[in-house]
Design a protein around this motif. Structure first.
Motif, mmCIF file in Angstrom:
data_model
loop_
_atom_site.group_PDB
_atom_site.id
_atom_site.type_symbol
_atom_site.label_atom_id
_atom_site.label_comp_id
_atom_site.label_asym_id
_atom_site.label_seq_id
_atom_site.Cartn_x
_atom_site.Cartn_y
_atom_site.Cartn_z
ATOM 1 N N ASP A 1 0.822 -1.210 0.000
ATOM 2 C CA ASP A 1 0.000 0.000 0.000
ATOM 3 C C ASP A 1 0.861 1.267 0.000
ATOM 4 O O ASP A 1 0.462 2.296 0.542
ATOM 5 N N GLY B 1 -0.927 4.253 -1.374
ATOM 6 C CA GLY B 1 -1.950 4.721 -0.448
ATOM 7 C C GLY B 1 -1.337 5.506 0.694
ATOM 8 O O GLY B 1 -1.846 6.557 1.087
ATOM 9 N N GLN B 2 -0.232 4.993 1.251
ATOM 10 C CA GLN B 2 0.445 5.717 2.327
ATOM 11 C C GLN B 2 0.986 7.059 1.833
ATOM 12 O O GLN B 2 0.919 8.060 2.545
ATOM 13 N N ASN C 1 -7.336 -1.743 -7.330
ATOM 14 C CA ASN C 1 -6.894 -2.800 -6.415
ATOM 15 C C ASN C 1 -6.869 -2.219 -5.004
ATOM 16 O O ASN C 1 -5.945 -1.489 -4.644
ATOM 17 N N SER D 1 -6.013 -3.184 -2.159
ATOM 18 C CA SER D 1 -4.863 -3.464 -1.296
ATOM 19 C C SER D 1 -3.737 -2.449 -1.473
ATOM 20 O O SER D 1 -2.931 -2.247 -0.565
ATOM 21 N N THR D 2 -3.667 -1.779 -2.636
ATOM 22 C CA THR D 2 -2.609 -0.798 -2.870
ATOM 23 C C THR D 2 -2.894 0.532 -2.170
ATOM 24 O O THR D 2 -1.983 1.328 -1.958
ATOM 25 N N GLY D 3 -4.172 0.786 -1.863
ATOM 26 C CA GLY D 3 -4.546 2.064 -1.257
ATOM 27 C C GLY D 3 -4.417 3.225 -2.219
ATOM 28 O O GLY D 3 -4.548 4.392 -1.820
ATOM 29 N N ALA D 4 -4.171 2.937 -3.529
ATOM 30 C CA ALA D 4 -3.952 4.001 -4.503
ATOM 31 C C ALA D 4 -5.198 4.868 -4.701
ATOM 32 O O ALA D 4 -5.096 6.015 -5.133
ATOM 33 N N LYS E 1 -6.779 6.339 -2.599
ATOM 34 C CA LYS E 1 -6.683 7.518 -1.734
ATOM 35 C C LYS E 1 -6.061 8.701 -2.467
ATOM 36 O O LYS E 1 -6.228 9.853 -2.064
#
Length: 446
Positions: free
Chosen positions: A200, A203-204, A344, A346-349, A351
């Protein structure tokens, strides 16, 4: 002034993309003798800033800059003109045309988006060439300020040499390959190591206050001493380069600032490089941890001083076609990679998805035609790809139903298409609210 320049670039690019996209629908519609009732830049909800009827088409500018549209007779679109659709089909209407003609009309906008981007990359390569910085030439390595990167183990001074298995030749290679990457290889004090990026990571990065990645370290090169500075009477000259403070290395701001912070209100010893000689001076740090010395240097000056090598490539007209096509292909692949990451969870993309504020922010605060055209080409690809998504109310949704009709030989009913259009419209509204809501969230909490 900065706001005017940024908003000017934003509106000019957006208007150009909208008008050309809609022309992509308008021209084949006219070629196939399909009536176009409206051609609008921006949406005219209840009100138009400008409108004029020429022939059978009303051309206008709406007040809501969220896009644009062409209203094609006999087509179930965002206008939801049920009265027209209730009447018997007419030969000039969209619904009366063969499926292959309707398919060309619907794909016209996306086709123009892709052609526009390709043309911009070709002409931009010929007119401006390419300018970059050789990654291995960057003196002192990269600047690491983002806490996310420091937590992963990166340190200022690291030399980035690979992202996954891609060798980093120029600085821009990092940003081109970091999306979806699994690892970054760096060299520190002659030792090579690899850091695995979390799933992630994107995302982070999107959630962090500092979204910078691998920046450039800024050297302390004197421009002038302010008249209000406590150091105004010290013998410091334009072009002096600081490289030590109180016996500690201090050539770059990231080294200098903590030393000044620790010595507020005190006198410290400084060593400057002046041409081929070194000079020592006593400097006074004010109560705010400042020296009140203006520093600056142009890119050419920094190159001549050995801080990095600028890589400049120029292309002939014929050569620019191949270079432009390569850039176009690379950007298409990159953007599909971004979409894959966004969808996806799980990647947090997701955000990092942004709306109009995010698009506005990518434009520089100073006017630059190379930057403007490069960003316009990218946004044109983005608009083209997004319009191809199989969502009713987007071009891709219409294309999906047309392909079904051409393969099965059965045309979806108008009632079904109307309901699908409504569903697609609500999906689009939700996506717009989510994207722009992300912008608002970041503005408030980041």
């Amino acid at each position: 002034m900065e706001f005017i320049i940024k908003i000017g670039q934003f509106l000019l690019s957006l208007s150009l993309l909208i008008v050309l996209h809609e022309l992509g629908h308008f021209i084949p519609a006219k070629l196939f003798k399909t009536r176009v009732e409206k051609f609008y830049l921006f949406f005219d909800v209840k009100y138009s800033l400008f409108k004029k009827k020429i022939g059978e088409t009303v051309y206008g500018i709406g007040w809501l800059p969220l896009g644009g549209y062409v209203k094609i007779a006999g087509m179930i679109d965002e206008s939801m003109d049920k009265e027209q659709m209730a009447l018997p089909p007419q030969p000039w209407e969209f619904r009366s045309k063969p499926a292959w003609q309707r398919l060309i009309i619907m794909l016209g906008g996306v086709f123009v988006n892709f052609v526009l981007a390709l043309v911009i990359y070709i002409l931009g390569s010929f007119a401006y060439g390419d300018t970059d910085i050789a990654a291995s030439s960057i003196k002192g390595g990269f600047l690491i300020e983002n806490p996310l990167l420091t937590d992963l183990g990166f340190k200022t001074g690291d030399q980035i040499i690979k992202v996954d298995d891609v060798d980093i030749i120029n600085r821009s290679d990092i940003s081109k390959n970091i999306i979806g990457a699994n690892s970054v290889t760096y060299k520190r004090e002659g030792v090579t190591n690899t850091i695995d990026l979390p799933v992630d990571f994107l995302g982070q990065l999107s959630s962090s206050k500092d979204r910078s990645l691998f920046g450039m370290r800024k050297p302390f090169i004197v421009n002038k001493v302010l008249d209000t500075s406590l150091n105004k009477n010290v013998d410091i000259k334009t072009g002096d380069i600081m490289y030590a403070l109180n016996g500690q290395p201090a050539e770059f701001y990231d080294q200098i600032e903590p030393i000044l912070e620790a010595n507020k209100g005190q006198t410290i010893s400084a060593i400057f490089r002046r041409g081929n000689m070194t000079v020592g001076r006593e400097l006074i740090v004010d109560d705010k941890g400042k020296l009140d010395i203006i520093t600056s240097a142009s890119a050419k000056e920094l190159q001549s001083l050995g801080y990095y090598d600028i890589v400049r490539k120029e292309y002939g007209f014929i050569e620019s076609f191949g270079v432009g096509a390569t850039k176009f292909k690379s950007q298409i692949v990159s953007y599909f990679g971004q979409l894959k990451a966004i969808f996806n969870p799980s990647t947090g993309a997701y955000k990092g998805v942004g709306g109009f504020k995010a698009i506005y922010d990518v434009f520089p605060s100073t006017w630059s035609w190379p930057d403007f055209w490069g960003l316009t080409a990218f946004l044109s690809i983005m608009l083209g790809v997004l319009n191809l998504l199989p969502i009713p109310a987007l071009d891709g949704g219409h294309v999906m139903f047309l392909l079904y009709e051409m393969i099965s030989g059965r045309k979806p009913s108008e009632k079904f298409l109307e309901k699908a259009q409504l569903v697609g419209f609500f999906i689009l509204i939700a996506l717009v609210l989510f994207a722009n809501g992300n912008d608002i969230f970041k503005a408030i909490f980041n």
